[in-house]
Motif scaffolding. Sequence first.
Motif, PDB file in Angstrom:
ATOM      1  N   ALA A 107      13.676  16.253   4.723  1.00 35.40           N
ATOM      2  CA  ALA A 107      13.060  16.411   6.044  1.00 35.40           C
ATOM      3  C   ALA A 107      12.444  15.333   6.976  1.00 35.40           C
ATOM      4  N   ILE A 108      11.874  14.436   5.718  1.00 28.20           N
ATOM      5  CA  ILE A 108      11.253  13.389   6.363  1.00 28.20           C
ATOM      6  C   ILE A 108      12.193  12.238   6.800  1.00 28.20           C
ATOM      7  N   HIS A 109      13.331  12.089   5.982  1.00 27.82           N
ATOM      8  CA  HIS A 109      14.275  11.071   6.207  1.00 27.82           C
ATOM      9  C   HIS A 109      15.223  11.464   7.511  1.00 27.82           C
ATOM     10  N   ALA A 110      15.280  12.796   7.946  1.00 23.64           N
ATOM     11  CA  ALA A 110      15.895  13.307   9.210  1.00 23.64           C
ATOM     12  C   ALA A 110      15.253  12.757  10.532  1.00 23.64           C
ATOM     13  N   VAL A 111      13.991  12.280  10.301  1.00 24.02           N
ATOM     14  CA  VAL A 111      13.028  11.678  11.622  1.00 24.02           C
ATOM     15  C   VAL A 111      12.580  10.271  11.208  1.00 24.02           C
ATOM     16  N   LEU A 112      12.547   9.795   9.974  1.00 24.73           N
ATOM     17  CA  LEU A 112      12.087   8.637   9.685  1.00 24.73           C
ATOM     18  C   LEU A 112      12.915   8.065   8.415  1.00 24.73           C
ATOM     19  N   PRO A 113      14.192   7.856   8.839  1.00 23.42           N
ATOM     20  CA  PRO A 113      15.401   7.316   7.876  1.00 23.42           C
ATOM     21  C   PRO A 113      14.803   6.109   7.008  1.00 23.42           C
ATOM     22  N   LYS A 114      14.178   5.360   7.598  1.00 22.35           N
ATOM     23  CA  LYS A 114      13.875   4.062   6.824  1.00 22.35           C
ATOM     24  C   LYS A 114      12.680   4.124   5.830  1.00 22.35           C
ATOM     25  N   VAL A 115      11.697   4.814   5.969  1.00 24.16           N
ATOM     26  CA  VAL A 115      10.583   4.945   4.734  1.00 24.16           C
ATOM     27  C   VAL A 115      11.151   5.487   3.562  1.00 24.16           C
ATOM     28  N   GLU A 116      10.621   4.704   2.492  1.00 23.91           N
ATOM     29  CA  GLU A 116      11.054   4.888   1.198  1.00 23.91           C
ATOM     30  C   GLU A 116       9.926   5.882   0.619  1.00 23.91           C
ATOM     31  N   ILE A 117      10.148   6.668  -0.478  1.00 23.98           N
ATOM     32  CA  ILE A 117       9.440   7.907  -0.971  1.00 23.98           C
ATOM     33  C   ILE A 117       9.406   7.867  -2.430  1.00 23.98           C
ATOM     34  N   ILE A 118       8.210   7.963  -2.882  1.00 20.42           N
ATOM     35  CA  ILE A 118       7.879   8.228  -4.333  1.00 20.42           C
ATOM     36  C   ILE A 118       6.936   9.496  -4.568  1.00 20.42           C
ATOM     37  N   PRO A 119       7.634  10.663  -5.211  1.00 18.32           N
ATOM     38  CA  PRO A 119       6.954  12.057  -5.395  1.00 18.32           C
ATOM     39  C   PRO A 119       6.238  11.597  -6.738  1.00 18.32           C
ATOM     40  N   THR A 120       4.813  12.052  -6.796  1.00 19.40           N
ATOM     41  CA  THR A 120       4.026  12.190  -7.820  1.00 19.40           C
ATOM     42  C   THR A 120       3.101  13.553  -7.752  1.00 19.40           C
ATOM     43  N   GLY A 121       3.055  13.916  -9.028  1.00 13.02           N
ATOM     44  CA  GLY A 121       2.193  15.034  -9.145  1.00 13.02           C
ATOM     45  C   GLY A 121       3.201  16.214  -9.508  1.00 13.02           C
ATOM     46  N   GLY A 122       3.572  16.484 -10.765  1.00 13.36           N
ATOM     47  CA  GLY A 122       4.622  17.840 -11.107  1.00 13.36           C
ATOM     48  C   GLY A 122       5.831  17.193 -11.611  1.00 13.36           C
ATOM     49  N   VAL A 123       6.089  16.047 -11.170  1.00 17.79           N
ATOM     50  CA  VAL A 123       7.570  15.593 -11.832  1.00 17.79           C
ATOM     51  C   VAL A 123       7.530  15.323 -13.182  1.00 17.79           C
ATOM     52  N   GLU A 124       8.389  16.120 -13.991  1.00 16.57           N
ATOM     53  CA  GLU A 124       8.337  16.026 -15.358  1.00 16.57           C
ATOM     54  C   GLU A 124       9.493  15.118 -15.870  1.00 16.57           C
ATOM     55  N   PRO A 125       8.989  14.977 -17.209  1.00 17.58           N
ATOM     56  CA  PRO A 125      10.033  13.673 -18.122  1.00 17.58           C
ATOM     57  C   PRO A 125      11.450  14.577 -18.520  1.00 17.58           C
ATOM     58  N   ASN A 126      12.248  15.244 -17.744  1.00 18.58           N
ATOM     59  CA  ASN A 126      13.226  15.682 -18.170  1.00 18.58           C
ATOM     60  C   ASN A 126      14.256  15.620 -16.942  1.00 18.58           C
ATOM     61  N   TRP A 166       0.594  -0.900   0.109  1.00 16.22           N
ATOM     62  CA  TRP A 166       0.017   0.136  -0.037  1.00 16.22           C
ATOM     63  C   TRP A 166       0.885   1.297  -0.050  1.00 16.22           C
ATOM     64  N   VAL A 167       0.626   2.398  -1.070  1.00 12.02           N
ATOM     65  CA  VAL A 167       1.543   3.423  -0.976  1.00 12.02           C
ATOM     66  C   VAL A 167       0.500   4.714  -0.800  1.00 12.02           C
ATOM     67  N   PRO A 168       0.629   5.212   0.250  1.00 13.06           N
ATOM     68  CA  PRO A 168      -0.532   6.182   0.480  1.00 13.06           C
ATOM     69  C   PRO A 168       0.111   7.476   0.346  1.00 13.06           C
ATOM     70  N   GLY A 169      -0.967   8.621   0.081  1.00 11.09           N
ATOM     71  CA  GLY A 169      -0.470   9.724  -0.330  1.00 11.09           C
ATOM     72  C   GLY A 169      -0.459  10.567   0.977  1.00 11.09           C
ATOM     73  N   CYS A 170       0.799  11.230   1.207  1.00 13.77           N
ATOM     74  CA  CYS A 170       1.256  11.887   2.321  1.00 13.77           C
ATOM     75  C   CYS A 170       1.633  13.239   2.024  1.00 13.77           C
ATOM     76  N   GLY A 171       1.270  14.461   2.807  1.00 13.53           N
ATOM     77  CA  GLY A 171       1.920  15.473   2.663  1.00 13.53           C
ATOM     78  C   GLY A 171       2.494  16.403   3.768  1.00 13.53           C
ATOM     79  N   THR A 172       2.478  15.356   5.092  1.00 13.01           N
ATOM     80  CA  THR A 172       3.293  16.075   6.358  1.00 13.01           C
ATOM     81  C   THR A 172       3.994  14.922   6.872  1.00 13.01           C
ATOM     82  N   VAL A 173       5.007  15.146   7.619  1.00  7.50           N
ATOM     83  CA  VAL A 173       5.805  14.133   8.397  1.00  7.50           C
ATOM     84  C   VAL A 173       4.825  13.440   9.240  1.00  7.50           C
ATOM     85  N   THR A 174       3.947  14.074  10.008  1.00  8.81           N
ATOM     86  CA  THR A 174       2.811  13.244  10.655  1.00  8.81           C
ATOM     87  C   THR A 174       2.103  12.149  10.035  1.00  8.81           C
ATOM     88  N   GLU A 175       1.680  12.480   8.916  1.00 12.37           N
ATOM     89  CA  GLU A 175       0.862  11.407   7.875  1.00 12.37           C
ATOM     90  C   GLU A 175       1.865  10.197   7.355  1.00 12.37           C
TER      91      GLU A 175
END
Length: 222
Positions: free
Chosen positions: A150-169, A114-123
């Motif tokens: 900023a996320i990895h400073a407090v949650l170093p083990k979580v992996e991240i995928i950014p979505t929304g606005g990442v361009e193919p360049n 499950w890959v949830p969408g998050c916008g804060t460190v709390t989420e």
Amino acid sequence: MRNQESEFIRKMDKAGVMPIFYHPDENVCLKLLETAYEGGIRVIELVNRGDRATLVFPALKRLAESLPGLSLGVGTIYHPWQAEEFIDMGAEFIVAPVMNAKLGDYCRKVDVPWVPGCGTVTEVFQATELGAELVKIYPANILGPDFVPAIHAVLPKVEIIPTGGVEPNLESIKPWFDAGVLCVGMGSQLMRKDWIANGEYSKISSSISSVVNWIQDIKANQ
């Protein structure tokens, strides 16, 4: 260092980029999946944003099963009942635009990534408590690459995928990997609507191949 305990994380790491798409025409969806695969894609998300998503998914799943190494998941899932519908049809992972604890709890119980969408460190923290190994930061164009360390400073083990606005360049992609993401998600900018409308699948394939090659080069030099 990458989490080597999960096959899902290893696959997403190797994939580097996950195309995100939906089209009401089943034949177009099949062609897009085939084109993405030929361009080097091995992880794909069908977006559950149209009335026909549940109708086209079975055909996509059948095609995906004939393409070695390809994983097919479903995104824009908000509730457990939606996840259950697609998981029953063979979805290998679930992606959500929001952090819904009930959805996370359901996916953990049925043992589907499950890959949830998050916008804060709390989420992000709440997601990891529910077993999420990979979280989607969304919308990425608002949060920016600086959100990742900023996320990895407090949650170093979580992996991240950014979505929304990442361009193919390269100029858009490289800062995200430099910041520490596992992979990136791309939608209509990678599979442009005008290319689809005009049947210009070769342009889509070329764009995908370029993105895949850039990411492989970036990862090789990290």
